[in-house]
Write a protein that holds these residues in place. Structure first.
Motif, short mmCIF file in Angstrom:
data_model
loop_
_atom_site.label_atom_id
_atom_site.label_comp_id
_atom_site.label_asym_id
_atom_site.label_seq_id
_atom_site.Cartn_x
_atom_site.Cartn_y
_atom_site.Cartn_z
N LYS A 187 -5.24 -15.38 -17.35
CA LYS A 187 -3.63 -14.99 -18.12
C LYS A 187 -3.30 -13.75 -17.61
CE LYS A 187 -4.22 -18.07 -22.19
NZ LYS A 187 -4.71 -18.63 -23.42
N THR A 188 -4.44 -12.96 -17.55
CA THR A 188 -3.80 -11.58 -16.96
C THR A 188 -3.61 -11.43 -15.66
OG1 THR A 188 -5.59 -10.65 -18.68
CG2 THR A 188 -5.00 -9.33 -16.83
N PHE A 189 -4.27 -11.85 -14.88
CA PHE A 189 -3.85 -12.96 -13.68
C PHE A 189 -2.00 -13.06 -13.23
CE2 PHE A 189 -3.48 -14.48 -9.40
CZ PHE A 189 -4.23 -13.65 -8.51
N VAL A 190 -1.65 -13.94 -14.25
CA VAL A 190 -0.45 -14.68 -14.06
C VAL A 190 0.33 -13.80 -14.88
CG1 VAL A 190 0.70 -16.76 -14.73
CG2 VAL A 190 -1.64 -16.80 -13.86
N HIS A 191 -0.14 -13.38 -15.62
CA HIS A 191 1.09 -12.36 -16.89
C HIS A 191 1.38 -11.38 -15.24
CE1 HIS A 191 1.91 -9.00 -19.30
NE2 HIS A 191 2.24 -8.29 -18.81
N TYR A 192 0.19 -10.11 -14.75
CA TYR A 192 1.25 -9.49 -13.44
C TYR A 192 1.16 -10.42 -12.36
CZ TYR A 192 -2.73 -5.98 -15.14
OH TYR A 192 -3.40 -5.57 -16.03
N TYR A 193 1.25 -11.21 -12.17
CA TYR A 193 1.54 -12.00 -11.04
C TYR A 193 2.80 -12.80 -11.39
CZ TYR A 193 3.24 -15.27 -7.68
OH TYR A 193 3.96 -16.12 -7.08
N GLU A 194 3.44 -12.61 -12.54
CA GLU A 194 4.80 -12.71 -12.69
C GLU A 194 5.67 -11.60 -13.43
OE1 GLU A 194 4.05 -14.88 -16.37
OE2 GLU A 194 3.77 -17.10 -15.31
N LYS A 195 5.24 -10.56 -13.66
CA LYS A 195 5.64 -8.92 -13.41
C LYS A 195 6.13 -8.75 -12.39
CE LYS A 195 5.30 -5.68 -16.85
NZ LYS A 195 4.54 -5.01 -17.99
N GLY A 196 5.55 -9.42 -10.91
CA GLY A 196 5.30 -8.92 -9.44
C GLY A 196 4.50 -8.00 -8.75
N TRP A 197 3.39 -7.34 -9.71
CA TRP A 197 2.79 -6.52 -9.37
C TRP A 197 1.15 -6.69 -8.33
CZ3 TRP A 197 2.30 -3.62 -14.97
CH2 TRP A 197 3.71 -3.12 -15.19
N VAL A 198 1.72 -8.47 -8.88
CA VAL A 198 -0.06 -9.53 -8.37
C VAL A 198 1.04 -9.78 -7.23
CG1 VAL A 198 -1.36 -11.39 -7.67
CG2 VAL A 198 -1.59 -10.17 -9.52
N TYR A 199 0.29 -9.70 -5.64
CA TYR A 199 0.74 -10.00 -3.96
C TYR A 199 -0.78 -10.16 -3.15
CZ TYR A 199 -0.15 -4.79 -2.15
OH TYR A 199 -0.45 -4.01 -2.29
N GLN A 200 -0.09 -11.00 -2.61
CA GLN A 200 -1.12 -11.11 -1.72
C GLN A 200 -0.66 -10.82 -0.17
OE1 GLN A 200 -1.42 -15.32 0.01
NE2 GLN A 200 -3.40 -15.11 0.01
N GLY A 201 -1.53 -9.99 0.78
CA GLY A 201 -1.68 -9.06 2.12
C GLY A 201 -2.25 -9.63 3.15
N LEU A 202 -2.08 -8.70 4.28
CA LEU A 202 -3.01 -9.25 4.75
C LEU A 202 -2.73 -7.60 5.12
CD1 LEU A 202 -4.53 -10.31 7.23
CD2 LEU A 202 -2.67 -9.79 9.07
N ARG A 203 -4.05 -7.12 5.07
CA ARG A 203 -4.36 -5.77 5.18
C ARG A 203 -5.95 -5.33 5.44
NH1 ARG A 203 -1.58 -2.82 0.21
NH2 ARG A 203 -4.16 -1.98 0.26
N THR A 204 -5.70 -4.57 5.91
CA THR A 204 -6.99 -4.00 6.54
C THR A 204 -8.25 -3.33 5.43
OG1 THR A 204 -6.35 -3.43 8.73
CG2 THR A 204 -8.97 -2.10 8.08
N VAL A 205 -9.02 -3.97 4.71
CA VAL A 205 -10.08 -3.51 3.67
C VAL A 205 -10.88 -3.47 4.23
CG1 VAL A 205 -8.33 -5.02 2.82
CG2 VAL A 205 -11.02 -6.40 3.52
N ASN A 206 -11.56 -2.61 3.03
CA ASN A 206 -13.40 -2.86 2.86
C ASN A 206 -13.89 -4.19 3.11
OD1 ASN A 206 -13.23 0.65 3.03
ND2 ASN A 206 -12.55 -0.01 1.56
N TRP A 207 -14.60 -4.58 4.11
CA TRP A 207 -15.55 -5.45 4.13
C TRP A 207 -17.03 -5.33 4.62
CZ3 TRP A 207 -13.60 -10.24 3.66
CH2 TRP A 207 -14.19 -11.46 3.98
#
Length: 741
Positions: A187-207
């Motif tokens: 629910k927390t994840f969805v809450h943040y998503y609905e606020k526009g704070w969770v997003y998906q992106g292609l980025r260089t990350v530590n792997w």
RNA sequence: GGACGGUUAGCUCAGUGGUAGAGCAUCGCUUUUACACAGCGAGGGUCGCUGGUUCGAUCCCAGCACCGUCCACCA
């Protein structure tokens, strides 16, 4: 020796039950702990109907302000007790026992953390012994294996905490993957998503190529290593790099715009000689490539030649440069840490092999100018110690801007106090320079993202939802979805611990909590995230004070670590000296600074146990009855002195506990009991007991002083004091742990 | 590179603007109606270095040295 308080004789009967010789914790601790646990008093709401014990309401009262909670920092299910836990949990237990005796409904809330990567790593190691890996098993079977492991070993640490006397309410123990807890997380994840704070992106990350997952910057560990710095020719420029194998992913050169030498080139595109990826591996060739030159402030004019190659796909900083200058991204290393097809003939080589080969080849075609040795810090996976490989990856992120503001403000306006105060600075530093939080992990053990991807090839549209979506894909009209295979960062769930770990009624009664006692290494990883989570979801801070205790180092001042072999096992001390002596030893040294661990302080603790034991024995040999124990009017100078000292120590030790000066409290209690009470008063008492005039008063004062001392000492050394309390002929005896302090 | 902390007895650490303290270890004496895991007593420190402020500094200030922890985008 009579050991069980329930079987003790009534007042009036003489009881010599101390036996001969020194105090022996082995005969006492297990028994006492079981009495505590059975009494039900670890749970402030659920007292057993036990004869002679007061009812909850009588003892605790009803007022909300009498509620007191400490959130146990969640041990990992892979965890076993180490010195850090010993210190941390002992301090918390001192506080909780103190507050309980002060009449609070004191709840010490325990829980365990599923610890995604750590636990998965442990089970993977087990599989490796069987000659298989997690992919051989498949996701479902693998997760079943992890659960099996968790059920078998996950609570071991709770039993170790029992051994040190931790008075947590085990009936409330939670696990971060309990159903209710998991629901909250999604629910927390969805809450943040609905606020526009969770997003998906292609980025260089530590792997981490071994774990096969992304990591947040807080999950990295660094090792100093000697690396070679290679100076490579790029046309008329020469630049220094430690990673020549990423050169095929270069999409620009960067210089500092203030650099007089180079600023005229900014904006130009140059054609330079580079190593070709075509042809045969054994025949290095030259190929012309085009690179643009960008100006960026992050380039250090002093370092190397002042020119940097920009490889947005394989360096986080370069990725950011790339974003600023809209540079293309060429990935040349794959998720397994090997060169990919974009590296042409070098494809398939591990990065380290590729580096060797490429350096060799550059040498033979004349592109390598020079090499020099260089001290470098290498990022490694905090779990498996594999070298981190930054690669571009599609991940889920949580925007931190607003949340960081919340966390920052809470400390700025004093609603949360970080003690000692100088730890505020690293807290602010982190929040002020914060990047968005990579919350997805490509492992299997954890909370699967509430994300569904459209099954159609080429679509891959993501829908965030708690349930399988039923509507058509808005992008391609397809109706079939697959649940995301990714899981959430473990710390995403620990951030919710102060409220997701509570039932609805507990939430009402106990949230917000009081003090958080923790070590500094998780101030940002955990504490900051709990602060903004509490504000975001409960509208209230989870606690008002954060006390950061010292870190335990070896006697030489080095970090204790398993891999370095510098760790010590606290259970060894408990077996050898007893829990009270061990608790004493660690608090004795924990004065706020980092602790250079010296086990001789446990010797002092063991001696102190014995001192308390024998002094009590002396009192009992002179006092056959401890009827109504109350303050008695002192008559002799010695009487007056000891009562005054006792009253003073009661107040100052309480004050010291409440202000987290545990060590100071213990030192002054020790001084009082050993010197004022034993060395001075007991000796004088011997002659006072022989005098008709003073004998009765002296008995009363001995009874009062020993009883009060036991209460004061109890939060620090609960076992021995509880045992003695059970032996002394105290009228109306219940348990020392719930006596009023 | 930055931040923070440390440098006091053999070891681990407290501490204060005015003759230096604890625990452990050491030495001597003592089995006295709790305790030898004890009691009484003793030894042991120009309080990192150099300047400054002060009647007086281990404590305040400046600089230096060394140690440690954390942070950082020096490729």
């Amino acid at each position: 020796m009579t050991k069980n308080f329930q079987k003790l004789p009534n007042k009036g009967e003489t009881q010599f039950s101390f036996g001969v010789g020194a105090y022996d914790p082995k005969l006492v601790e297990e028994k006492i702990y079981s009495i505590w646990e059975k009494s039900g008093f670890f749970n402030p709401d659920n007292l057993p109907a036990q004869a002679g014990l007061p009812k909850a309401k009588e003892f605790f009262g009803k007022a909300q302000d009498k509620n007191y909670i400490i959130y146990m920092p969640l041990p990992n299910v892979t965890g076993t007790l180490h010195m850090g836990h010993l210190l941390n949990n002992t301090l918390q237990d001192v506080l909780i026992r103190y507050e309980r005796m002060r009449g609070k409904r004191a709840l010490y809330l325990p829980g365990t953390d599923h610890a995604g990567i750590a636990t998965q790593f442990v089970v993977e190691k087990e599989l490796k012994k069987e000659g298989i890996n997690r992919w051989d098993l498949g996701r479902e079977k693998f997760i079943a294996r992890v659960w099996e492991w968790k059920n078998k070993y996950g609570d071991l640490i709770f039993n170790q905490l029992r051994k040190i006397g931790v008075s947590a309410d085990w009936s409330r123990a939670r696990f971060t993957m309990d159903q209710a807890y998991s629901d909250d997380i999604l629910k927390t994840f969805v809450h943040y998503y609905e606020k526009g704070w969770v997003y998906q992106g292609l980025r260089t990350v530590n792997w981490c190529p071994r774990c096969g997952t992304s990591l947040s910057e807080l999950e990295l560990e660094y090792a100093d290593e000697k690396t070679t710095l290679y100076y490579i020719k790029y046309g008329s420029f020469t630049l220094a790099t430690t990673r020549p194998e990423t050169k095929f992913g270069d999409t620009a050169l960067a210089v500092n715009p203030k650099d007089e030498r180079y600023k005229k080139y900014i904006g130009e595109t140059i054609e330079v000689d580079s190593l070709s990826t075509d042809g045969e591996l054994e025949k290095p060739e030259i190929k012309k490539i085009k690179l643009q030159i960008v100006g960026d402030d992050v380039v250090d004019i002093e370092f190397g030649t002042g020119v940097v190659k920009v490889t947005p796909a394989h360096d986080i900083l370069d990725f950011e440069i790339g974003e600023r200058h809209k540079l293309p991204m060429i990935q040349v290393i794959n998720e397994r840490g090997r060169m990919n097809e974009s590296a042409g003939k070098y494809a398939g080589l591990k990065t380290t092999e590729a580096r060797k080969k490429i350096v060799e080849d550059m040498k033979s075609v004349g592109l390598l100018v020079k090499e020099e040795l260089y001290d470098h810090r290498i990022a490694k996976c905090y779990r498996c110690n594999t070298v981190i490989e930054p690669i571009p990856s599609k991940q889920w992120f949580l925007k931190m801007k607003e949340l960081a503001k919340l966390a920052k403000k809470a400390v700025e306006n004093g609603k949360v106090e970080i003690l000692p105060k100088n730890f505020e600075k690293p807290y602010f530093d982190w929040l002020e320079n914060i990047r968005d939080w990579t919350i997805s992990r490509q492992i299997w053990w954890g909370h699967q993202l509430p994300v569904y991807y459209c099954k159609c090839a080429d679509c891959d549209h993501a829908i965030v939802s708690l349930e399988q979506p039923k509507s058509k894909c808005p992008k391609c009209d397809c109706k079939e979805y697959r649940r995301s295979e990714e899981v959430l960062d473990t710390w995403f769930s620990s951030a919710l611990w102060p409220f997701a770990g509570l039932s609805a009624s507990d939430l009402k009664n106990y949230y917000p909590g009081n003090a958080l006692i923790t070590a500094r290494d998780i101030l940002n990883l955990w504490v900051a995230r709990m602060i903004f989570s509490g504000l975001e979801f409960q509208g209230k801070l989870p606690f008002s004070k954060v006390f950061i205790h010292g870190t335990i180092l070896t006697k030489e001042g080095k970090r204790m670590s398993k891999s370095l072999g510098t760790g010590v096992d606290p259970l060894k001390y408990i077996n050898e000296y007893g829990a009270d002596a061990t608790r004493f030893g660690i608090i004795w040294q924990a004065n706020g600074q980092d602790i250079h661990w010296d086990e001789t302080s446990i010797t002092a603790g063991r001696k102190f146990c014995n001192k308390i034991w024998n002094a009590s024995k002396f009192v009992l040999s002179n006092v056959s009855e401890m009827g109504k124990i109350e303050k008695f009017k002192p008559t002799t100078e010695a009487d007056k002195k000891i009562i005054a000292a006792l009253e003073k120590i009661k107040i100052s030790s309480g004050k010291n506990i409440e202000t987290f000066n545990f060590s100071e409290a213990l030192h002054e209690i020790y001084d009082f009991f050993w010197h004022d009470f034993c060395d001075e008063y007991l000796e004088i008492a011997k002659s006072q007991l022989a005098e008709k005039k003073t004998v009765e008063t002296t008995k009363k004062i001995l009874s009062y002083a020993i009883f009060e001392s036991l209460k004061i000492i109890h939060p620090f050394m609960p076992f021995v004091t509880e045992e003695i309390y059970g032996i002394l002929p105290i009228a109306g005896r219940k348990l020392l742990m719930i006596e009023k302090l």
